[in-house]
Design a protein around this motif. Sequence first.
Motif, PDB file in Angstrom:
ATOM      1  N   ASN A  19     -36.710  40.556 -68.946  1.00  0.00           N
ATOM      2  CA  ASN A  19     -36.771  39.477 -69.936  1.00  0.00           C
ATOM      3  C   ASN A  19     -36.436  38.129 -69.298  1.00  0.00           C
ATOM      4  N   MET A  20     -35.400  38.110 -68.462  1.00  0.00           N
ATOM      5  CA  MET A  20     -35.023  36.864 -67.800  1.00  0.00           C
ATOM      6  C   MET A  20     -36.064  36.458 -66.757  1.00  0.00           C
ATOM      7  N   ALA A  21     -36.669  37.439 -66.081  1.00  0.00           N
ATOM      8  CA  ALA A  21     -37.700  37.132 -65.091  1.00  0.00           C
ATOM      9  C   ALA A  21     -38.910  36.465 -65.747  1.00  0.00           C
ATOM     10  N   LEU A  22     -39.344  37.016 -66.872  1.00  0.00           N
ATOM     11  CA  LEU A  22     -40.480  36.433 -67.584  1.00  0.00           C
ATOM     12  C   LEU A  22     -40.134  35.058 -68.155  1.00  0.00           C
ATOM     13  N   LEU A  23     -38.907  34.926 -68.631  1.00  0.00           N
ATOM     14  CA  LEU A  23     -38.471  33.624 -69.144  1.00  0.00           C
ATOM     15  C   LEU A  23     -38.402  32.593 -68.017  1.00  0.00           C
ATOM     16  N   ASP A  24     -38.005  33.022 -66.814  1.00  0.00           N
ATOM     17  CA  ASP A  24     -38.009  32.125 -65.658  1.00  0.00           C
ATOM     18  C   ASP A  24     -39.394  31.508 -65.466  1.00  0.00           C
ATOM     19  N   ALA A  25     -40.417  32.369 -65.509  1.00  0.00           N
ATOM     20  CA  ALA A  25     -41.788  31.886 -65.292  1.00  0.00           C
ATOM     21  C   ALA A  25     -42.172  30.846 -66.337  1.00  0.00           C
ATOM     22  N   VAL A  26     -41.834  31.125 -67.590  1.00  0.00           N
ATOM     23  CA  VAL A  26     -42.158  30.184 -68.674  1.00  0.00           C
ATOM     24  C   VAL A  26     -41.445  28.847 -68.458  1.00  0.00           C
ATOM     25  N   GLU A  27     -40.159  28.903 -68.184  1.00  0.00           N
ATOM     26  CA  GLU A  27     -39.393  27.661 -68.056  1.00  0.00           C
ATOM     27  C   GLU A  27     -39.799  26.874 -66.819  1.00  0.00           C
ATOM     28  N   LEU A  28     -40.145  27.559 -65.726  1.00  0.00           N
ATOM     29  CA  LEU A  28     -40.608  26.846 -64.541  1.00  0.00           C
ATOM     30  C   LEU A  28     -41.899  26.087 -64.833  1.00  0.00           C
ATOM     31  N   VAL A  29     -42.867  26.758 -65.425  1.00  0.00           N
ATOM     32  CA  VAL A  29     -44.154  26.120 -65.687  1.00  0.00           C
ATOM     33  C   VAL A  29     -44.015  24.997 -66.719  1.00  0.00           C
ATOM     34  N   HIS A  30     -43.161  25.206 -67.715  1.00  0.00           N
ATOM     35  CA  HIS A  30     -42.902  24.114 -68.669  1.00  0.00           C
ATOM     36  C   HIS A  30     -42.356  22.889 -67.941  1.00  0.00           C
ATOM     37  N   ALA A  31     -41.421  23.110 -67.015  1.00  0.00           N
ATOM     38  CA  ALA A  31     -40.832  21.988 -66.282  1.00  0.00           C
ATOM     39  C   ALA A  31     -41.877  21.302 -65.407  1.00  0.00           C
ATOM     40  N   LEU A  32     -42.707  22.089 -64.731  1.00  0.00           N
ATOM     41  CA  LEU A  32     -43.725  21.519 -63.843  1.00  0.00           C
ATOM     42  C   LEU A  32     -44.736  20.669 -64.596  1.00  0.00           C
ATOM     43  N   PHE A  33     -44.988  21.020 -65.854  1.00  0.00           N
ATOM     44  CA  PHE A  33     -46.001  20.290 -66.625  1.00  0.00           C
ATOM     45  C   PHE A  33     -45.393  19.357 -67.669  1.00  0.00           C
ATOM     46  N   SER A  34     -44.097  19.161 -67.579  1.00  0.00           N
ATOM     47  CA  SER A  34     -43.457  18.218 -68.490  1.00  0.00           C
ATOM     48  C   SER A  34     -43.687  16.789 -68.006  1.00  0.00           C
ATOM     49  N   PRO A  35     -44.098  15.882 -68.880  1.00  0.00           N
ATOM     50  CA  PRO A  35     -44.339  14.494 -68.465  1.00  0.00           C
ATOM     51  C   PRO A  35     -43.072  13.763 -68.040  1.00  0.00           C
ATOM     52  N   GLU A  36     -41.905  14.318 -68.325  1.00  0.00           N
ATOM     53  CA  GLU A  36     -40.671  13.618 -67.972  1.00  0.00           C
ATOM     54  C   GLU A  36     -40.313  13.760 -66.495  1.00  0.00           C
ATOM     55  N   HIS A  37     -40.996  14.668 -65.762  1.00  0.00           N
ATOM     56  CA  HIS A  37     -40.682  14.863 -64.351  1.00  0.00           C
ATOM     57  C   HIS A  37     -41.753  14.211 -63.480  1.00  0.00           C
ATOM     58  N   ALA A  38     -41.329  13.288 -62.640  1.00  0.00           N
ATOM     59  CA  ALA A  38     -42.270  12.509 -61.839  1.00  0.00           C
ATOM     60  C   ALA A  38     -42.764  13.254 -60.610  1.00  0.00           C
ATOM     61  N   THR A  39     -41.973  14.201 -60.117  1.00  0.00           N
ATOM     62  CA  THR A  39     -42.352  14.952 -58.921  1.00  0.00           C
ATOM     63  C   THR A  39     -42.135  16.442 -59.147  1.00  0.00           C
ATOM     64  N   VAL A  40     -42.779  17.237 -58.292  1.00  0.00           N
ATOM     65  CA  VAL A  40     -42.606  18.685 -58.363  1.00  0.00           C
ATOM     66  C   VAL A  40     -41.152  19.053 -58.089  1.00  0.00           C
ATOM     67  N   ASP A  41     -40.543  18.416 -57.111  1.00  0.00           N
ATOM     68  CA  ASP A  41     -39.146  18.735 -56.796  1.00  0.00           C
ATOM     69  C   ASP A  41     -38.213  18.389 -57.949  1.00  0.00           C
ATOM     70  N   GLU A  42     -38.494  17.299 -58.629  1.00  0.00           N
ATOM     71  CA  GLU A  42     -37.675  16.935 -59.791  1.00  0.00           C
ATOM     72  C   GLU A  42     -37.811  17.999 -60.882  1.00  0.00           C
ATOM     73  N   ALA A  43     -39.010  18.492 -61.081  1.00  0.00           N
ATOM     74  CA  ALA A  43     -39.229  19.545 -62.075  1.00  0.00           C
ATOM     75  C   ALA A  43     -38.522  20.828 -61.679  1.00  0.00           C
ATOM     76  N   ILE A  44     -38.592  21.181 -60.398  1.00  0.00           N
ATOM     77  CA  ILE A  44     -37.929  22.393 -59.915  1.00  0.00           C
ATOM     78  C   ILE A  44     -36.420  22.288 -60.097  1.00  0.00           C
ATOM     79  N   THR A  45     -35.863  21.135 -59.768  1.00  0.00           N
ATOM     80  CA  THR A  45     -34.420  20.943 -59.926  1.00  0.00           C
ATOM     81  C   THR A  45     -33.998  21.130 -61.376  1.00  0.00           C
ATOM     82  N   ALA A  46     -34.762  20.574 -62.295  1.00  0.00           N
ATOM     83  CA  ALA A  46     -34.441  20.720 -63.719  1.00  0.00           C
ATOM     84  C   ALA A  46     -34.535  22.180 -64.142  1.00  0.00           C
TER      85      ALA A  46
END
Length: 391
Positions: A321-348
């Motif tokens: 459950n946590m592994a699948l949730l990781d995937a969802v939250e990572l992709v949400h962060a990568l495609f969130s307009p609030e993150h200017a860079t990939v590294d910023e999204a990964i950090t969040a």
Amino acid sequence: MTEHRTAAQALRAAEVVILGAGPAGLAAARLLNQRGLAPRVLERDASQHARSQGGSLDLAGQGGQLALREMGLSREFEALARPLGQRLCLMDPDGTVRVDVDEAAGEYRPEIDRVQLRQLLIDALPPETITWGAEVSDVTPLANGRHRVRLADGRRLDADLVIAADGIRSRARPLVTTEQPAYSGITFIHADVRNPGPGSFVVRHTGEGALHVLGDDRAILAQRAADRSVRVYFAVRTAEDPARVQGEHFGDPTPVRERLRETFAGWSPDLLNVLDELDGDFAYWPLYGMPAHQQWHQHSGITLLGDAAHVMPPFGGEGVNMALLDAVELVHALFSPEHATVDEAITAFERRMLDRMTGVILDTGAAGELLLNPAGTAPLLAHFAAAQARR
């Protein structure tokens, strides 16, 4: 006027490599594919049928089920899910049934076999996404946050983003943290009942769900699979065997059966008769876990998901459950307009994920103490009673 660039825009031209075709890696690939990316998944197994994928999984509403909804795969999941798999029989070593309950009365967490979940996710991807027989030997940082992934056969790939979902022995983990999985003190030895004898005691009490027999830091745990077989785990608190590796199969089943009869001496003969029903393909499965509070150092162009990030024992059923949730939250962060860079999204993403996992890892440890306890079934019965009183 300067255009505001986002992580999602940077990803459009990026080479994304995912290590591992387990639930987390495949979910990340599906979610990225839905957004127009073509990630490459590297899997060391020679094919999707190269080895057993383990037992049954229960997916939580805000974990695995949420991820499947995000991936547009809820209908396919419901066609395979087994709500009756939530049934639990709790038993003392002498064969006395202490609890026989349908846990579906609480949270809806239907079961699905691990192999079925993996196939569901594989079928949701373009066939060319996964490269089978691609064993990663190392991951090396390059300039500008890129990485080179070397394979055991000499091939190499360069990536702008590496998503490491390659499990407990992740080749990428040293680039992110010095934390390493530690042995939990508990080892499983498991095998399957594929052709039970008439009136098989363990199979009958497992029913469509699970059987837990608990006593004095030992347990026999059985679980029904979709193919009607029953997987049986013999769990003990013991020192780790340095001569064996996780998942290794024993060559000769006879000494394994003899050792288990000695370990569980005094338990009901009805229970121990299951040793003669098992198909003999015993596997060694020591349980490992990461600390509840992890320290990750600064890194660029790479992150960890699932067991690579936070492997833990299966008590509580939260790993997938946590592994699948990781995937969802990572992709949400990568495609969130609030993150200017990939590294910023990964950090969040990592900050949120590590914070979420602290409580889950602590709860999993507490669940393990309930299941393997010197007092047998008493602590778990007290836990059930307290939970019932709170309702």
